[in-house]
Write a protein that holds these residues in place. Structure first.
Motif, mmCIF file in Angstrom:
data_model
loop_
_atom_site.group_PDB
_atom_site.id
_atom_site.type_symbol
_atom_site.label_atom_id
_atom_site.label_comp_id
_atom_site.label_asym_id
_atom_site.label_seq_id
_atom_site.Cartn_x
_atom_site.Cartn_y
_atom_site.Cartn_z
ATOM 1 N N MET A 146 -20.737 59.195 47.915
ATOM 2 C CA MET A 146 -21.148 59.075 49.354
ATOM 3 C C MET A 146 -20.608 58.072 50.112
ATOM 4 O O MET A 146 -20.279 57.872 51.172
ATOM 5 C CB MET A 146 -22.806 58.853 49.549
ATOM 6 C CG MET A 146 -23.287 60.404 49.016
ATOM 7 S SD MET A 146 -22.861 61.454 50.067
ATOM 8 C CE MET A 146 -22.516 62.550 48.683
ATOM 9 N N GLY A 147 -19.997 56.973 49.142
ATOM 10 C CA GLY A 147 -19.185 55.818 49.922
ATOM 11 C C GLY A 147 -17.917 56.230 50.140
ATOM 12 O O GLY A 147 -17.155 55.396 51.041
ATOM 13 N N LEU A 148 -17.465 57.349 49.771
ATOM 14 C CA LEU A 148 -16.172 57.993 50.546
ATOM 15 C C LEU A 148 -16.164 58.132 51.881
ATOM 16 O O LEU A 148 -15.066 57.853 52.287
ATOM 17 C CB LEU A 148 -15.786 59.141 49.795
ATOM 18 C CG LEU A 148 -15.230 59.128 48.085
ATOM 19 C CD1 LEU A 148 -14.936 60.381 47.664
ATOM 20 C CD2 LEU A 148 -14.003 58.353 47.858
ATOM 21 N N VAL A 149 -17.277 58.353 52.561
ATOM 22 C CA VAL A 149 -17.362 58.269 53.691
ATOM 23 C C VAL A 149 -16.970 56.808 54.533
ATOM 24 O O VAL A 149 -16.447 56.845 55.452
ATOM 25 C CB VAL A 149 -18.495 58.987 54.209
ATOM 26 C CG1 VAL A 149 -18.887 58.973 55.911
ATOM 27 C CG2 VAL A 149 -18.950 60.326 53.766
ATOM 28 N N GLY A 150 -17.540 55.944 53.829
ATOM 29 C CA GLY A 150 -17.418 54.726 54.199
ATOM 30 C C GLY A 150 -15.874 54.158 54.244
ATOM 31 O O GLY A 150 -15.241 53.642 54.777
ATOM 32 N N SER A 151 -15.400 55.002 53.144
ATOM 33 C CA SER A 151 -13.631 54.433 53.018
ATOM 34 C C SER A 151 -12.836 55.258 53.923
ATOM 35 O O SER A 151 -12.012 54.474 54.520
ATOM 36 C CB SER A 151 -13.172 55.126 51.426
ATOM 37 O OG SER A 151 -13.889 54.404 50.514
ATOM 38 N N TYR A 152 -13.326 56.470 54.564
ATOM 39 C CA TYR A 152 -12.639 56.947 55.338
ATOM 40 C C TYR A 152 -12.978 56.069 56.680
ATOM 41 O O TYR A 152 -12.043 56.003 57.514
ATOM 42 C CB TYR A 152 -13.253 58.531 55.671
ATOM 43 C CG TYR A 152 -12.781 59.046 56.725
ATOM 44 C CD1 TYR A 152 -11.560 59.544 56.952
ATOM 45 C CD2 TYR A 152 -13.421 59.110 58.245
ATOM 46 C CE1 TYR A 152 -10.700 60.322 57.848
ATOM 47 C CE2 TYR A 152 -13.000 60.009 59.309
ATOM 48 C CZ TYR A 152 -11.708 60.403 59.161
ATOM 49 O OH TYR A 152 -11.161 60.952 60.090
ATOM 50 N N ALA A 153 -14.000 55.517 57.188
ATOM 51 C CA ALA A 153 -14.178 54.565 58.110
ATOM 52 C C ALA A 153 -13.300 53.492 58.115
ATOM 53 O O ALA A 153 -12.677 53.041 59.186
ATOM 54 C CB ALA A 153 -15.758 54.434 58.343
ATOM 55 N N LEU A 154 -13.339 52.926 56.806
ATOM 56 C CA LEU A 154 -12.478 51.827 56.653
ATOM 57 C C LEU A 154 -10.971 52.106 57.022
ATOM 58 O O LEU A 154 -10.102 51.573 57.335
ATOM 59 C CB LEU A 154 -12.794 51.175 55.367
ATOM 60 C CG LEU A 154 -13.874 50.132 55.382
ATOM 61 C CD1 LEU A 154 -14.366 49.765 54.020
ATOM 62 C CD2 LEU A 154 -13.842 49.122 56.277
ATOM 63 N N GLY A 155 -10.640 53.277 56.398
ATOM 64 C CA GLY A 155 -9.225 53.705 56.488
ATOM 65 C C GLY A 155 -8.855 53.860 58.113
ATOM 66 O O GLY A 155 -7.632 53.529 58.431
ATOM 67 N N LEU A 156 -9.745 54.466 58.848
ATOM 68 C CA LEU A 156 -9.432 54.451 60.287
ATOM 69 C C LEU A 156 -9.168 53.031 60.843
ATOM 70 O O LEU A 156 -8.324 52.910 61.803
ATOM 71 C CB LEU A 156 -10.506 55.078 61.038
ATOM 72 C CG LEU A 156 -10.570 56.623 60.716
ATOM 73 C CD1 LEU A 156 -11.855 57.427 61.351
ATOM 74 C CD2 LEU A 156 -9.267 57.506 61.051
#
Length: 129
Positions: A73-83
Protein backbone atom coordinates in the motif's frame (compact mmCIF):
# COMPACT_ATOMS: atom_id res chain seq x y z
CA UNK A 1 20.62 -17.20 3.95
CA UNK A 2 22.77 -16.21 6.90
CA UNK A 3 22.14 -13.27 9.19
CA UNK A 4 25.29 -11.29 8.22
CA UNK A 5 24.40 -11.58 4.53
CA UNK A 6 20.85 -10.45 5.25
CA UNK A 7 22.13 -7.48 7.26
CA UNK A 8 24.35 -6.39 4.35
CA UNK A 9 21.49 -6.72 1.85
CA UNK A 10 19.11 -4.83 4.16
CA UNK A 11 21.66 -2.04 4.62
CA UNK A 12 22.09 -1.77 0.85
CA UNK A 13 18.31 -1.68 0.47
CA UNK A 14 18.03 1.11 3.03
CA UNK A 15 20.75 3.15 1.31
CA UNK A 16 19.36 2.67 -2.21
CA UNK A 17 15.79 3.43 -1.16
CA UNK A 18 16.86 6.58 0.68
CA UNK A 19 19.03 7.68 -2.22
CA UNK A 20 16.19 7.26 -4.68
CA UNK A 21 14.05 9.79 -2.78
CA UNK A 22 11.01 8.16 -4.39
CA UNK A 23 11.08 5.05 -2.18
CA UNK A 24 12.03 6.74 1.08
CA UNK A 25 9.21 4.87 2.80
CA UNK A 26 10.66 1.54 1.70
CA UNK A 27 13.89 2.43 3.48
CA UNK A 28 11.87 2.45 6.70
CA UNK A 29 10.24 -0.85 5.76
CA UNK A 30 13.70 -2.31 5.07
CA UNK A 31 14.74 -1.27 8.57
CA UNK A 32 11.65 -3.01 9.96
CA UNK A 33 12.60 -6.12 7.98
CA UNK A 34 16.11 -5.98 9.39
CA UNK A 35 14.83 -5.91 12.96
CA UNK A 36 12.34 -8.67 12.17
CA UNK A 37 15.08 -10.79 10.56
CA UNK A 38 17.35 -10.57 13.59
CA UNK A 39 14.66 -12.13 15.76
CA UNK A 40 13.73 -14.67 13.10
CA UNK A 41 17.27 -15.94 12.51
CA UNK A 42 18.04 -16.13 16.22
CA UNK A 43 14.86 -18.15 16.83
CA UNK A 44 15.57 -20.43 13.87
CA UNK A 45 18.94 -21.39 15.30
CA UNK A 46 17.66 -21.76 18.87
CA UNK A 47 17.11 -25.16 20.40
CA UNK A 48 13.34 -25.02 20.95
CA UNK A 49 10.59 -27.65 21.06
CA UNK A 50 8.81 -28.43 17.79
CA UNK A 51 5.49 -26.98 18.97
CA UNK A 52 7.16 -23.65 19.76
CA UNK A 53 8.74 -23.55 16.30
CA UNK A 54 5.42 -24.36 14.65
CA UNK A 55 3.61 -21.62 16.58
CA UNK A 56 6.38 -19.09 16.03
CA UNK A 57 6.56 -19.97 12.33
CA UNK A 58 2.82 -19.38 11.94
CA UNK A 59 3.08 -16.03 13.74
CA UNK A 60 5.99 -15.01 11.50
CA UNK A 61 4.09 -15.95 8.35
CA UNK A 62 1.07 -13.93 9.48
CA UNK A 63 3.19 -10.91 10.46
CA UNK A 64 5.07 -10.97 7.16
CA UNK A 65 1.80 -11.20 5.22
CA UNK A 66 0.55 -8.09 7.03
CA UNK A 67 3.89 -6.37 6.42
CA UNK A 68 3.75 -7.20 2.71
CA UNK A 69 0.21 -5.81 2.50
CA UNK A 70 1.10 -2.61 4.34
CA UNK A 71 4.28 -1.99 2.37
CA UNK A 72 2.52 -2.67 -0.92
CA UNK A 73 0.00 0.00 0.00
CA UNK A 74 3.05 2.24 0.40
CA UNK A 75 3.46 2.15 -3.37
CA UNK A 76 0.80 4.87 -3.51
CA UNK A 77 3.06 7.03 -1.34
CA UNK A 78 5.96 6.26 -3.66
CA UNK A 79 3.89 7.52 -6.57
CA UNK A 80 3.19 10.75 -4.69
CA UNK A 81 6.87 11.18 -3.84
CA UNK A 82 7.72 10.44 -7.45
CA UNK A 83 5.52 13.30 -8.58
CA UNK A 84 7.23 15.59 -6.07
CA UNK A 85 10.71 14.53 -7.22
CA UNK A 86 9.67 14.95 -10.86
CA UNK A 87 8.38 18.44 -10.11
CA UNK A 88 11.26 19.70 -7.94
CA UNK A 89 14.26 17.65 -9.11
CA UNK A 90 13.50 16.94 -12.75
CA UNK A 91 17.21 16.89 -13.64
CA UNK A 92 17.86 13.74 -11.61
CA UNK A 93 14.45 12.10 -11.91
CA UNK A 94 15.63 9.26 -14.17
CA UNK A 95 18.48 8.39 -11.78
CA UNK A 96 16.05 8.46 -8.85
CA UNK A 97 13.59 6.28 -10.79
CA UNK A 98 16.25 3.68 -11.59
CA UNK A 99 17.39 3.65 -7.96
CA UNK A 100 13.75 3.32 -6.85
CA UNK A 101 13.20 0.28 -9.06
CA UNK A 102 16.42 -1.33 -7.82
CA UNK A 103 15.50 -0.58 -4.21
CA UNK A 104 11.99 -1.99 -4.67
CA UNK A 105 13.32 -5.20 -6.22
CA UNK A 106 15.84 -5.60 -3.39
CA UNK A 107 13.15 -4.92 -0.77
CA UNK A 108 10.79 -7.55 -2.16
CA UNK A 109 13.69 -10.00 -2.49
CA UNK A 110 14.34 -9.56 1.23
CA UNK A 111 10.64 -10.01 2.05
CA UNK A 112 10.43 -13.20 -0.01
CA UNK A 113 13.58 -14.59 1.64
CA UNK A 114 12.13 -13.88 5.09
CA UNK A 115 8.82 -15.50 4.12
CA UNK A 116 10.67 -18.61 2.93
CA UNK A 117 12.55 -18.74 6.24
CA UNK A 118 9.29 -18.42 8.18
CA UNK A 119 7.70 -21.21 6.14
CA UNK A 120 10.70 -23.46 6.76
CA UNK A 121 10.50 -22.76 10.51
CA UNK A 122 6.79 -23.62 10.42
CA UNK A 123 7.43 -26.84 8.47
CA UNK A 124 10.30 -27.77 10.79
CA UNK A 125 7.98 -27.51 13.77
CA UNK A 126 5.22 -29.44 12.00
CA UNK A 127 7.55 -32.19 10.89
CA UNK A 128 8.99 -32.80 14.35
CA UNK A 129 5.60 -32.49 16.10
Amino acid sequence: MSLPRFIVLAAISIIINLASMINAGFALWSLVLLIFAIFQFKFRDANRPATDKKTYGFIQIFMLAVLIFMSTMGLVGSYALGLFVYDRFSQIFIVCLIAAVLGLVLYYYLVIRLMREAISIFKQGRRAG
